[in-house]
Design a protein around this motif. Structure first.
Motif, mmCIF file in Angstrom:
data_model
loop_
_atom_site.group_PDB
_atom_site.id
_atom_site.type_symbol
_atom_site.label_atom_id
_atom_site.label_comp_id
_atom_site.label_asym_id
_atom_site.label_seq_id
_atom_site.Cartn_x
_atom_site.Cartn_y
_atom_site.Cartn_z
ATOM 1 N N UNK A 18 23.329 70.367 79.751
ATOM 2 C CA UNK A 18 22.379 71.195 80.001
ATOM 3 C C UNK A 18 22.396 72.360 79.642
ATOM 4 N N UNK A 19 21.333 72.931 79.599
ATOM 5 C CA UNK A 19 21.022 74.249 78.213
ATOM 6 C C UNK A 19 20.284 76.013 79.411
ATOM 7 N N UNK A 30 26.229 78.946 81.702
ATOM 8 C CA UNK A 30 26.614 78.272 82.859
ATOM 9 C C UNK A 30 28.082 78.372 83.554
ATOM 10 N N UNK A 31 28.383 78.025 84.887
ATOM 11 C CA UNK A 31 29.707 78.767 84.807
ATOM 12 C C UNK A 31 30.822 77.517 84.511
ATOM 13 N N UNK A 37 28.110 68.248 86.475
ATOM 14 C CA UNK A 37 26.513 67.304 85.676
ATOM 15 C C UNK A 37 26.829 66.651 84.502
ATOM 16 N N UNK A 38 26.349 67.836 83.116
ATOM 17 C CA UNK A 38 26.185 67.718 81.970
ATOM 18 C C UNK A 38 27.137 66.360 81.094
ATOM 19 N N UNK A 39 26.903 65.584 80.704
ATOM 20 C CA UNK A 39 27.673 64.677 80.052
ATOM 21 C C UNK A 39 27.410 63.156 80.930
ATOM 22 N N UNK A 40 27.243 63.407 82.376
ATOM 23 C CA UNK A 40 27.816 62.476 83.397
ATOM 24 C C UNK A 40 26.662 61.151 83.926
ATOM 25 N N UNK A 41 27.249 60.070 84.119
ATOM 26 C CA UNK A 41 26.551 59.223 84.160
ATOM 27 C C UNK A 41 26.139 59.050 85.571
ATOM 28 N N UNK A 69 18.557 67.945 80.016
ATOM 29 C CA UNK A 69 18.116 66.393 79.510
ATOM 30 C C UNK A 69 18.873 64.649 80.295
ATOM 31 N N UNK A 70 17.446 64.039 80.247
ATOM 32 C CA UNK A 70 18.484 62.665 80.484
ATOM 33 C C UNK A 70 17.854 61.614 79.884
#
Length: 86
Positions: A18-19, A30-31, A37-41, A69-70
């Motif tokens: 996320x950006x 982003x804290x 979420x970022x990099x997760x499936x 993005x996803x």
């Protein structure tokens, strides 16, 4: 919160990093340690969460966007961010 709304067993949602962008992007962030979420499936029906901070440098309304993005066939999700500095 991001939710994979695919029907169970259909497709996992793979999320990129996320950006934050836009006019006042530097006043949102982003804290650290709270981006689940970022990099997760994410499996169908499951969710992940992240936190966004707002630290205004001056008064008035500030705006930015967060892009997630996803592999969603509809493309990246863009969320509008708004905060008011006092």
């Amino acid at each position: 919160t991001v939710k994979n709304t695919a029907t169970k067993g259909v497709a996992d949602l793979t999320i990129g990093t996320a950006s934050i962008g836009g006019t006042d992007a530097g006043q949102f962030g982003l804290v650290e340690g709270k981006d689940g979420c970022s990099g997760q499936t994410i499996e169908p029906g499951k969710t992940c969460t992240f936190l966004v901070s707002f630290v205004p440098a001056s008064a008035n309304t500030k705006v930015a966007t967060i892009t997630i993005p996803s592999n969603d066939p509809d493309g990246a999700k863009i969320i509008q961010l708004t905060g008011v500095g006092k």
